[in-house]
Design a protein around this motif. Sequence first.
Motif, PDB file in Angstrom:
ATOM      1  N   CYS A 109       0.845  -1.182   0.000  1.00 49.61           N
ATOM      2  CA  CYS A 109       0.000   0.000   0.000  1.00 49.61           C
ATOM      3  C   CYS A 109       0.883   1.235   0.000  1.00 49.61           C
ATOM      4  O   CYS A 109       1.835   1.337   0.777  1.00 49.61           O
ATOM      5  CB  CYS A 109      -0.903  -0.009   1.236  1.00 49.61           C
ATOM      6  SG  CYS A 109      -1.880   1.489   1.430  1.00 49.61           S
ATOM      7  N   TRP A 110       0.566   2.181  -0.846  1.00 55.99           N
ATOM      8  CA  TRP A 110       1.380   3.398  -0.943  1.00 55.99           C
ATOM      9  C   TRP A 110       1.237   4.253   0.308  1.00 55.99           C
ATOM     10  O   TRP A 110       2.126   5.025   0.649  1.00 55.99           O
ATOM     11  CB  TRP A 110       1.018   4.208  -2.184  1.00 55.99           C
ATOM     12  CG  TRP A 110      -0.331   4.875  -2.095  1.00 55.99           C
ATOM     13  CD1 TRP A 110      -1.518   4.375  -2.541  1.00 55.99           C
ATOM     14  CD2 TRP A 110      -0.619   6.132  -1.505  1.00 55.99           C
ATOM     15  NE1 TRP A 110      -2.528   5.248  -2.268  1.00 55.99           N
ATOM     16  CE2 TRP A 110      -1.996   6.357  -1.622  1.00 55.99           C
ATOM     17  CE3 TRP A 110       0.153   7.113  -0.886  1.00 55.99           C
ATOM     18  CZ2 TRP A 110      -2.635   7.491  -1.159  1.00 55.99           C
ATOM     19  CZ3 TRP A 110      -0.487   8.251  -0.422  1.00 55.99           C
ATOM     20  CH2 TRP A 110      -1.863   8.436  -0.554  1.00 55.99           C
ATOM     21  N   ASN A 111       0.138   4.086   1.025  1.00 58.30           N
ATOM     22  CA  ASN A 111      -0.139   4.929   2.177  1.00 58.30           C
ATOM     23  C   ASN A 111       0.446   4.367   3.479  1.00 58.30           C
ATOM     24  O   ASN A 111       1.027   5.120   4.262  1.00 58.30           O
ATOM     25  CB  ASN A 111      -1.651   5.122   2.317  1.00 58.30           C
ATOM     26  CG  ASN A 111      -2.038   6.110   3.379  1.00 58.30           C
ATOM     27  OD1 ASN A 111      -1.486   7.205   3.435  1.00 58.30           O
ATOM     28  ND2 ASN A 111      -2.981   5.752   4.209  1.00 58.30           N
ATOM     29  N   CYS A 112       0.310   3.048   3.693  1.00 60.83           N
ATOM     30  CA  CYS A 112       0.706   2.487   4.991  1.00 60.83           C
ATOM     31  C   CYS A 112       1.688   1.314   4.882  1.00 60.83           C
ATOM     32  O   CYS A 112       2.062   0.731   5.894  1.00 60.83           O
ATOM     33  CB  CYS A 112      -0.523   2.071   5.799  1.00 60.83           C
ATOM     34  SG  CYS A 112      -1.392   0.637   5.102  1.00 60.83           S
ATOM     35  N   ALA A 113       2.058   0.956   3.677  1.00 65.26           N
ATOM     36  CA  ALA A 113       3.017  -0.119   3.409  1.00 65.26           C
ATOM     37  C   ALA A 113       2.537  -1.515   3.796  1.00 65.26           C
ATOM     38  O   ALA A 113       3.320  -2.434   3.957  1.00 65.26           O
ATOM     39  CB  ALA A 113       4.362   0.178   4.059  1.00 65.26           C
ATOM     40  N   THR A 114       1.238  -1.693   3.927  1.00 66.28           N
ATOM     41  CA  THR A 114       0.681  -3.023   4.165  1.00 66.28           C
ATOM     42  C   THR A 114       0.806  -3.828   2.879  1.00 66.28           C
ATOM     43  O   THR A 114       0.474  -3.326   1.796  1.00 66.28           O
ATOM     44  CB  THR A 114      -0.797  -2.927   4.594  1.00 66.28           C
ATOM     45  OG1 THR A 114      -0.864  -2.201   5.816  1.00 66.28           O
ATOM     46  CG2 THR A 114      -1.424  -4.296   4.777  1.00 66.28           C
ATOM     47  N   PRO A 115       1.252  -5.094   2.957  1.00 63.29           N
ATOM     48  CA  PRO A 115       1.363  -5.912   1.753  1.00 63.29           C
ATOM     49  C   PRO A 115      -0.015  -6.155   1.113  1.00 63.29           C
ATOM     50  O   PRO A 115      -1.032  -6.224   1.803  1.00 63.29           O
ATOM     51  CB  PRO A 115       1.948  -7.226   2.250  1.00 63.29           C
ATOM     52  CG  PRO A 115       2.609  -6.880   3.545  1.00 63.29           C
ATOM     53  CD  PRO A 115       1.804  -5.763   4.133  1.00 63.29           C
ATOM     54  N   ARG A 116       0.020  -6.284  -0.187  1.00 62.59           N
ATOM     55  CA  ARG A 116      -1.194  -6.590  -0.946  1.00 62.59           C
ATOM     56  C   ARG A 116      -1.731  -7.935  -0.467  1.00 62.59           C
ATOM     57  O   ARG A 116      -0.977  -8.898  -0.311  1.00 62.59           O
ATOM     58  CB  ARG A 116      -0.829  -6.672  -2.428  1.00 62.59           C
ATOM     59  CG  ARG A 116      -1.970  -7.078  -3.300  1.00 62.59           C
ATOM     60  CD  ARG A 116      -1.457  -7.420  -4.705  1.00 62.59           C
ATOM     61  NE  ARG A 116      -2.604  -7.534  -5.557  1.00 62.59           N
ATOM     62  CZ  ARG A 116      -2.829  -6.765  -6.611  1.00 62.59           C
ATOM     63  NH1 ARG A 116      -1.963  -5.868  -6.973  1.00 62.59           N
ATOM     64  NH2 ARG A 116      -3.916  -6.913  -7.324  1.00 62.59           N
ATOM     65  N   PRO A 117      -3.045  -8.051  -0.240  1.00 59.13           N
ATOM     66  CA  PRO A 117      -3.591  -9.342   0.176  1.00 59.13           C
ATOM     67  C   PRO A 117      -3.478 -10.357  -0.968  1.00 59.13           C
ATOM     68  O   PRO A 117      -3.597  -9.994  -2.138  1.00 59.13           O
ATOM     69  CB  PRO A 117      -5.055  -9.045   0.503  1.00 59.13           C
ATOM     70  CG  PRO A 117      -5.340  -7.688   0.006  1.00 59.13           C
ATOM     71  CD  PRO A 117      -4.047  -7.009  -0.306  1.00 59.13           C
ATOM     72  N   SER A 118      -3.224 -11.606  -0.641  1.00 61.14           N
ATOM     73  CA  SER A 118      -3.127 -12.634  -1.675  1.00 61.14           C
ATOM     74  C   SER A 118      -4.531 -12.983  -2.155  1.00 61.14           C
ATOM     75  O   SER A 118      -5.509 -12.853  -1.439  1.00 61.14           O
ATOM     76  CB  SER A 118      -2.422 -13.876  -1.131  1.00 61.14           C
ATOM     77  OG  SER A 118      -3.092 -14.346   0.016  1.00 61.14           O
ATOM     78  N   ALA A 119      -4.587 -13.420  -3.398  1.00 60.39           N
ATOM     79  CA  ALA A 119      -5.895 -13.668  -4.030  1.00 60.39           C
ATOM     80  C   ALA A 119      -6.583 -14.892  -3.538  1.00 60.39           C
ATOM     81  O   ALA A 119      -6.256 -15.745  -2.922  1.00 60.39           O
ATOM     82  CB  ALA A 119      -5.720 -13.786  -5.541  1.00 60.39           C
TER      83      ALA A 119
END
Length: 103
Positions: free
Chosen positions: A93-103
């Motif tokens: 996430c560009w805002n909080c650096a949380t990894p993208r959730p896996s599909a």
Amino acid sequence: MRQVFSSSDPTEVGYYKSMLDEAGIASFIRNENANSIGLIGAAFFPILCVTEDADYDEAIRILKTRMVPKTVEVADWTCPSCSEKNPGNFELCWNCATPRPSA
């Protein structure tokens, strides 16, 4: 004369022609200027052709080993932590650096 590659992007066709030129394989681009005069559709795409049929197999081998893979469009995603919308090609996430959730 045999066709070895076609694309709607004349720059891409020219790039692959330069590879064949570098390998010493005579080639030309058919429909090279069709797009510039307003003709549209696959029938008018630039087409890379080898001049000699005997060079076809070698040209295909060269192009296959050096082709740039097409990019796959990935859907935008919403961050599960901060609900910020992110472009599909972002892994964090560009805002909080949380990894993208896996599909």
